[in-house]
Design an enzyme around this catalytic site. Structure first.
Site, mmCIF file in Angstrom:
data_model
loop_
_atom_site.group_PDB
_atom_site.id
_atom_site.type_symbol
_atom_site.label_atom_id
_atom_site.label_comp_id
_atom_site.label_asym_id
_atom_site.label_seq_id
_atom_site.Cartn_x
_atom_site.Cartn_y
_atom_site.Cartn_z
ATOM 1 N N ARG A 69 -10.136 -3.708 3.257
ATOM 2 C CA ARG A 69 -10.419 -3.451 1.846
ATOM 3 C C ARG A 69 -9.357 -4.040 0.924
ATOM 4 N NH1 ARG A 69 -9.845 1.462 4.530
ATOM 5 N NH2 ARG A 69 -8.114 2.841 3.966
ATOM 6 N N HIS A 75 -2.826 10.850 -0.562
ATOM 7 C CA HIS A 75 -2.816 10.524 -1.990
ATOM 8 C C HIS A 75 -4.237 10.692 -2.486
ATOM 9 C CE1 HIS A 75 -4.575 6.765 -0.544
ATOM 10 N NE2 HIS A 75 -3.622 6.788 0.371
ATOM 11 N N THR A 90 -7.012 3.596 -1.798
ATOM 12 C CA THR A 90 -6.705 2.201 -1.470
ATOM 13 C C THR A 90 -7.700 1.216 -2.078
ATOM 14 O OG1 THR A 90 -5.653 2.881 0.592
ATOM 15 C CG2 THR A 90 -6.366 0.593 0.443
ATOM 16 N N ASP A 95 0.828 -1.196 0.000
ATOM 17 C CA ASP A 95 0.000 0.000 0.000
ATOM 18 C C ASP A 95 0.876 1.265 0.000
ATOM 19 O OD1 ASP A 95 -1.995 1.942 0.586
ATOM 20 O OD2 ASP A 95 -3.168 0.438 1.663
ATOM 21 N N HIS A 98 1.035 8.305 5.563
ATOM 22 C CA HIS A 98 0.035 9.232 6.088
ATOM 23 C C HIS A 98 0.498 9.879 7.389
ATOM 24 C CE1 HIS A 98 -3.120 8.619 3.212
ATOM 25 N NE2 HIS A 98 -3.190 7.319 3.433
#
Length: 551
Positions: free
Chosen positions: A166, A483, A80, A41, A296
């Site tokens: 997810r 992002h 994501t 990720d 983040h």
């Protein structure tokens, strides 16, 4: 993560079976016994390029395989969930239906009209609020690699384990035998899923790790020059070394330890289910989320990301060593769900003075009030639903049908005049466009938006911020960078393939993550209907021969 790794010791390396083709020959070999699909990720092409010289273990192995350094998550909504929805479906979000992490369904009868991409909103008493939704594949419209493999051979086993729900859900698909993600209680899954003894043991090891305080990591010499304090609203970032107190789950997620936990869990689940040991090809899916949490929380530079990149390389190396020791012929693909951009405070000092945070003037409620004043509207409540000051905006159903286009036109005019805005695109424009087919680096902004557009789920108009405008209005510890833009720093990701004996090569020309499904399907001999996907098979055989089916 040592506690998990120690529970399944392995012996020394065992020779691995031959590759898809012997080097320099066109003879087609047997399919691999195991496909390992890994998503890191927020592992941007920029991070891969920057740290590639420092990799010595797992990422070094992949960087000496089949390397596409300029892959693309080609669509606009570089988040994501949509990113993970492309990796093993071969389809852009406009086809998968997963247009963002969150969007709005104004037809829902529940009060909360926002939906989370991996929830089932039809479950009574749930909402999209964190921890209150029902995890589900409800919104994914298309099959995944695991679904296609299982249809071709029902003996196929599919296991998906990730740091985020997810990621595990979108890559695992409907036919996955096991789908797990990290939680404060260890591994979590769908409601009603009963953990095996193996999963319970893994969960306990994770809980123990979360409950253990961690001292600061040593700072390698390679990270020394990157350790520089950057002031933000609530302190500084850039010099952290992942020290945390016991029980800090968020701190655990935003550290290399969480990737180690996921990889160790994947290795244990492979061993428990004996993936790759039967007559069929199995699929092991691994979603590594720490890089995103680190990005983040601290930005894409600094000591934190340097430590994370070196740890990721090391953890993947340990994982591949364990896979080698099984003697199974396995093939690997590694990519990312999106890229990422550093926090503007550091960008401003590093030759990017135009980097700024988004103005609160662009907040959906602020835009709503301006449109009301300009049009003389007196209706109560906001005119728009939106998850952020960019992306999809939805006109409230309280706006009369006769006024809707007038409201949209006014909003587009007001937002477009703001100096931080690149453009605002009416949904009708996107609805009339075909899905782009040319090379992704040539796509216009509108084509990128079209690849994310679903007529039933997308907004009435889409707001595009200028490059290097961070859509977080204020910095604070825990969420300083993000992002999600249409720009290449968020779109470009590495795509790395490896199989023992496969001759390495590097292809700098752009490819897309939607190309992964048809490429991996070709390795295992699964046929796909070309009109149901957006990607193409990539030829991984250097020289004569091809793994791709004849056109």
């Amino acid at each position: 993560m040592p506690a998990l790794a120690q529970q399944a010791p392995v012996s020394g390396p065992v020779p691995v079976a031959a590759a898809v083709t012997a080097p320099g020959t066109a003879e087609r070999q047997a399919p691999p016994k195991l496909i390992i699909a890994i998503s890191v990720d927020q592992f941007s092409a920029d991070l891969f390029t920057q740290y590639r010289p420092l990799f010595t273990a797992g990422l070094a192995r992949l960087a000496n395989g089949i390397v596409f350094p300029q892959g693309y998550q080609a669509h606009a909504a570089t988040e994501t969930c949509p990113g993970h929805s492309t990796i093993l479906t071969g389809s852009h979000p406009g086809r998968t239906g997963v247009i963002a992490n969150n969007w709005f369904d104004l037809s829902l009868t529940r009060d909360d009209k926002r939906v989370y991409c991996s929830e089932d909103p039809t479950v009574a008493g749930t909402s999209s609020s964190s921890g209150r939704y029902a995890p589900s594949l409800h919104y994914l419209r298309v099959p995944t690699l695991g679904d296609w493999m299982t249809r071709a051979d029902p003996r196929t086993q599919v296991v998906s384990v990730a740091g985020k729900d997810r990621a595990a859900i979108m890559m695992g698909g409907r036919e996955a035998d096991e789908t797990w993600w990290l939680s404060p209680q260890g591994l979590a899954s769908y409601r009603g899923t009963q953990p095996s003894e193996t999963v319970s043991a893994i969960s306990q090891a994770i809980v123990n790790a979360i409950g253990t305080a961690r001292a600061p990591l040593d700072l390698p010499a390679a990270c020394g020059s990157r350790s520089l304090a950057v002031p933000i609203a609530t302190g500084t970032v850039g010099t952290g070394r992942f020290e945390r107190v016991a029980g800090n789950f968020r701190g655990f997620l935003a550290s290399p330890e969480s990737d180690g936990a996921v990889l160790a869990a994947a290795a244990r689940l492979r061993e428990q289910r004996r993936l790759g040991e039967g007559p069929q090809t199995d699929l092991l899916i691994v979603g590594l989320s720490a890089t995103d949490y680190v990005g983040h929380s601290f930005g894409t530079e600094g000591s934190e990301m340097c430590l994370q990149m070196l740890a990721l390389d090391r953890e993947l190396g340990d994982f591949f060593t364990r896979m080698d020791a099984t003697g199974i012929d396995y093939a690997v693909v590694l990519t990312a769900d999106h890229g990422g951009h550093d926090l503007p405070e550091r960008n401003q000092t590093n030759a990017a003075p135009e980097a700024v945070r988004v103005s609160m003037d662009l907040a959906p409620d602020a835009i709503s009030e301006r449109v009301k004043r300009e049009l003389g509207l007196t209706m109560a409540g906001p005119l728009f639903a939106a998850d952020a000051p960019f992306g999809d905006f939805y006109v409230s159903r309280s706006v009369p049908q006769a006024q809707r286009q007038r409201v949209i036109d006014a909003a587009i005019r007001i937002i477009s005049a703001h100096p931080q805005i690149d453009r605002v695109v009416d949904g009708r424009t996107l609805a009339g466009m075909p899905m782009p087919r040319r090379s992704p680096e040539l796509w216009s902004v509108e084509e990128r938006l079209r690849a994310s557009y679903d007529p039933e789920r997308s907004g009435d108009f889409v707001v595009v911020l200028k490059a290097r405008v961070t859509p977080i209005p204020e910095s604070g510890l825990g969420y300083v960078a993000t992002h999600g833009s249409v720009w290449d720093y968020d779109r470009r990701v590495p795509m790395l393939f490896w199989r023992a004996g496969l001759r390495p090569f590097e292809q700098p020309n752009p490819v897309m993550t939607v190309d992964i499904l048809p490429t991996m399907a070709s390795l295992v001999g699964v046929s796909l209907p070309a009109d149901q996907i957006d990607g193409r098979c990539l030829d991984l055989i250097a020289g004569a021969g091809s793994n791709c089916p004849a056109p």
